[in-house]
Design an enzyme around this catalytic site. Sequence first.
Site, PDB file in Angstrom:
ATOM      1  N   CYS A  86       0.774  -1.157  -0.110  1.00 17.10           N
ATOM      2  CA  CYS A  86      -0.020   0.037   0.076  1.00 17.10           C
ATOM      3  C   CYS A  86       0.826   1.169   0.126  1.00 17.10           C
ATOM      4  CB  CYS A  86      -0.866  -0.038   1.154  1.00 17.10           C
ATOM      5  SG  CYS A  86      -2.253   1.032   0.868  1.00 17.10           S
ATOM      6  N   HIS A 194      -3.572  -5.520   0.956  1.00 17.92           N
ATOM      7  CA  HIS A 194      -2.881  -5.745   2.511  1.00 17.92           C
ATOM      8  C   HIS A 194      -2.705  -7.149   2.937  1.00 17.92           C
ATOM      9  CE1 HIS A 194      -2.466  -1.613   3.941  1.00 17.92           C
ATOM     10  NE2 HIS A 194      -3.689  -1.457   2.950  1.00 17.92           N
ATOM     11  N   GLU A 196      -0.979  -8.455   5.040  1.00 23.60           N
ATOM     12  CA  GLU A 196      -0.767  -8.519   6.678  1.00 23.60           C
ATOM     13  C   GLU A 196      -2.243  -8.433   7.327  1.00 23.60           C
ATOM     14  OE1 GLU A 196      -0.520  -5.956   4.964  1.00 23.60           O
ATOM     15  OE2 GLU A 196      -0.756  -4.133   6.020  1.00 23.60           O
TER      16      GLU A 196
END
Lengths: 222, 80
Positions: A86, A194, A196
Amino acid sequence: MRAAVVTFPGSNCDRDLALALERSGFEVVRVWHKDTALPAGIDLVGLPGGFSFGDYLRCGAIAANSPICREVVRFAEGGGHVLGICNGFQILLETGLLPGALMRNSNLKFICKTVTLRVETALSPFTTLLGEGATLDIPVAHHDGNYQASPELIRDLDSEARVAFRYGDPLNGSAGDIAGILSQNRRVLGMMPHPERASEAATGSSAGAAIFDGIASAFASA
Amino acid sequence: MKAIVHVMLKDGVLDPQGEAVRHALTALGFDGVEGVRQGKVIEIDLAAGESPEAAEERVTRMCDKLLANTVIESYRVEIA
């Protein structure tokens, strides 16, 4: 295996990224943007999502000129692995480690939802466990994720199999629905979604964990 | 001395913000708005003692290094 995760003023996914890397077996060292050196023995640098320096001037532009980023560039140019997610992807483009630019989403909206990604190449440590053609559902949360590059560059990215991920459906105006790209040596990955935020079932999905496990497996077998 | 930097998206680069402004102007009843491009203006106060030529050269380097992303943006430097 050691990874460094950089925190800039305005980063907000740094802790999640550190946790996701730890879960895949990395020892994680947190690094501050004003640091002038990376810790010794680092295998991977993670540039997290967020809004570094308030997105002032252009997303990632000021972070890309921070003291630590000079070291990250040197690390990558020496063959080091770097993962930018990002805002981290935006920073990688501003440093020139990856080509092209990320512009305002074509619908001008901040897009925050889970999207389906298609893995375009298995030829990178980040995607090796996923395999070409696999799909995974991962959240996006960005205002400036509209990837643009010259037609020549898009052609090169395609012919060199450097598009790592594409959105399953058009999302933000990105050329070729590109969601993530690799450097020429395939050791630097920038991606808008994302992983994560999708690396533990308790938070809704662990689809993204394969990306971190893939990097870990590449180092384990090296 | 003041330097004024104009940063614009390059011709041919789609400008979704400019396009939104164009739609808004049309919705307000302003006819004949055929296109809007949105950019930014950056004013830089420079210490005295530098020639305008040297200042322009230095501000140009600032543009290449930070103020503009030359992948998608062009810039123009004015020394005033």
